[in-house]
Design an enzyme around this catalytic site. Sequence first.
Site, PDB file in Angstrom:
ATOM      1  N   GLU A  27       9.342  10.224   9.295  1.00 30.15           N
ATOM      2  CA  GLU A  27       8.108  10.826   9.295  1.00 30.15           C
ATOM      3  C   GLU A  27       6.867  10.190   9.361  1.00 30.15           C
ATOM      4  O   GLU A  27       5.930  10.512  10.126  1.00 30.15           O
ATOM      5  CB  GLU A  27       8.013  12.178   8.579  1.00 30.15           C
TER       6      GLU A  27
ATOM      7  N   ARG B  48       7.156 -10.225  -5.265  1.00 34.46           N
ATOM      8  CA  ARG B  48       5.972 -10.554  -6.083  1.00 34.46           C
ATOM      9  C   ARG B  48       6.353 -10.039  -7.286  1.00 34.46           C
ATOM     10  O   ARG B  48       7.175  -9.164  -7.755  1.00 34.46           O
ATOM     11  CB  ARG B  48       4.702  -9.914  -5.385  1.00 34.46           C
TER      12      ARG B  48
ATOM     13  N   GLY C 258      -3.467   4.969   5.233  1.00 33.93           N
ATOM     14  CA  GLY C 258      -3.940   5.001   4.062  1.00 33.93           C
ATOM     15  C   GLY C 258      -2.700   5.248   2.664  1.00 33.93           C
ATOM     16  O   GLY C 258      -1.688   5.838   3.229  1.00 33.93           O
TER      17      GLY C 258
ATOM     18  N   ILE D 117       0.169  12.973   8.854  1.00 36.44           N
ATOM     19  CA  ILE D 117       0.269  14.249   9.711  1.00 36.44           C
ATOM     20  C   ILE D 117       1.652  14.585   9.797  1.00 36.44           C
ATOM     21  O   ILE D 117       2.452  13.621  10.405  1.00 36.44           O
ATOM     22  CB  ILE D 117      -0.655  13.920  10.974  1.00 36.44           C
TER      23      ILE D 117
ATOM     24  N   GLU E  72      -3.166  -2.887   9.359  1.00 33.63           N
ATOM     25  CA  GLU E  72      -2.006  -3.772   9.266  1.00 33.63           C
ATOM     26  C   GLU E  72      -2.131  -5.095   8.477  1.00 33.63           C
ATOM     27  O   GLU E  72      -3.395  -5.399   8.468  1.00 33.63           O
ATOM     28  CB  GLU E  72      -1.450  -3.929  10.725  1.00 33.63           C
TER      29      GLU E  72
ATOM     30  N   LYS F 114       3.545   3.836  18.075  1.00 39.72           N
ATOM     31  CA  LYS F 114       3.788   5.129  17.516  1.00 39.72           C
ATOM     32  C   LYS F 114       3.987   6.066  18.876  1.00 39.72           C
ATOM     33  O   LYS F 114       4.974   6.902  18.724  1.00 39.72           O
ATOM     34  CB  LYS F 114       2.436   5.658  17.072  1.00 39.72           C
TER      35      LYS F 114
ATOM     36  N   THR G 135       0.765  -1.265   0.082  1.00 38.64           N
ATOM     37  CA  THR G 135       0.131   0.014   0.048  1.00 38.64           C
ATOM     38  C   THR G 135       0.792   1.237   0.028  1.00 38.64           C
ATOM     39  O   THR G 135       0.618   2.176  -0.782  1.00 38.64           O
ATOM     40  CB  THR G 135      -0.960   0.032   1.454  1.00 38.64           C
ATOM     41  N   VAL G 136       1.927   1.279   1.179  1.00 42.98           N
ATOM     42  CA  VAL G 136       2.629   2.749   0.961  1.00 42.98           C
ATOM     43  C   VAL G 136       3.728   2.690  -0.183  1.00 42.98           C
ATOM     44  O   VAL G 136       3.827   3.794  -0.663  1.00 42.98           O
ATOM     45  CB  VAL G 136       3.349   2.580   2.563  1.00 42.98           C
TER      46      VAL G 136
ATOM     47  N   GLY H  18      -7.586  -0.239   2.964  1.00 41.95           N
ATOM     48  CA  GLY H  18      -6.039  -0.276   3.131  1.00 41.95           C
ATOM     49  C   GLY H  18      -5.466   0.639   4.436  1.00 41.95           C
ATOM     50  O   GLY H  18      -4.572   1.041   4.389  1.00 41.95           O
TER      51      GLY H  18
HETATM   52  N1  HSE Z   1      -2.469   0.108  10.677  1.00 42.94           N
HETATM   53  C1  HSE Z   1      -2.255   1.724  10.778  1.00 42.94           C
HETATM   54  C2  HSE Z   1      -3.298   2.525  11.312  1.00 42.94           C
HETATM   55  C3  HSE Z   1      -1.755   2.334   9.726  1.00 42.94           C
HETATM   56  O1  HSE Z   1      -4.690   2.121  11.178  1.00 42.94           O
HETATM   57  O2  HSE Z   1      -3.199   3.644  11.936  1.00 42.94           O
HETATM   58  C4  HSE Z   1      -0.994   3.521   9.627  1.00 42.94           C
HETATM   59  O3  HSE Z   1       0.364   3.363  10.504  1.00 42.94           O
END
Ligand code: HSE
Length: 412
Positions: free
Chosen positions: A124, A44, A298, A131, A185, A200, A11-12, A182
Amino acid sequence: MVQIAVMGYGTVGSGVVEVLTKHADSIAVRAKEQINIKYILDLRDFPGSPFESKFIKSFDTILNDPEVRIVVEVMGGLHPAYDYVKMCLENGKSVVTSNKELVAAKGAELLKIAQRNNLNFLFEASVGGGIPIIRPISQCLAANEVVEIAGILNGTTNFILTKMIREKMGFDEALALAQKLGYAERNPAADIEGADACRKICILASLAYGKHVYPEQVHTEGITKITLRDVEYAAAWGGVVKLIGMVKRVPSGKVQIIVCPMFLPRESQLANVDDVFNGIMVRGDSTGDVVFYGKGAGKLPTASAVVADVIDCVKHFKARKYLYWDDGAPDYVEDYLENETAMYICLKSESDVSGKVKELFGTAEQITRKHAEPGEAAFVTPVMKEKDIVERIARLSESGVEILNTIRIGDL
Ligand code: HSE
């Protein structure tokens, strides 16, 4: 032209490639150099992808290519991400990562390696998705002593709780939706059991107070025990349930840090942070409260933070961005049972417990809800040390009362 590599095309990673490609010209102006993605590492195959020629399967290709000066690690997980990042830093490549598990576990060590090799290790995107929060704490608020940080740090759980509160949606359905969008995790247990929020708040605590707090030092509770009954009681009390990560320094020099669901009064700024949004309150001694708000998960919000770090790296090849904290210590985190809090307690009993509750807790505040089941009661205790609350709850249980749930009251 600066050559970079992206490790991970999930995703990222795909968001990073998209943003770097879509905004190539404006990014080149801001970075003062063209940035070219030379390799994308993923096990992949992506047949038909416009980036097909860039995909590689061997990390060594990146490591052994002296042209690659910046490596973006967006694979997630601790291994092999940690091993790869360490090797990159030891071999002259700056690293940008969104990987909170990595930074929360190994931040102090990797920052030291980066410093030793005069490179940048930037992250970041590891907290708060799109954010800005790492730079504001390390730079803009640097004149402050951080009194406290409290935040909604996980988009998935906030999304689930919002669905439960607003639409009375069931937990599983809301989680499935968060996964589809998305946000979650790979293993959503990390979201719903609080591990992601814990990582975090550890990163923010380490940054704010200059010493590593490791996730295993933090008392962590997720949202799996939160029911629609609790949501209804929170509303009757005048608030909402939110998953909060919180840290503050206490006079002994230790930190109080916890991740858990909390009742927040409706007027609290964090109570109004809904859906996938994150909200982080940083209380500085000079600034007072500063609140950061935005999409915490996201593809594109997170990619935005990663790419900004890449630009910063390009602009700072010759100068290190100052990000640093020391190794942690086993006794650095205060036992959470020493924290003071008020507590919502929901219970079931065949007899009236109001006398017993008064005897144990003094002036507890009763709360009632419309759909209460027979024998069900709920109240909020006065503010007390958590260990005293736990001890009194044990005495309630011993007297034959069934404790249905307990949730801390946030003073935010
Ligand atoms: N799974 C994490 C969340 C993704 O829902 O915040 C972003 O770190």
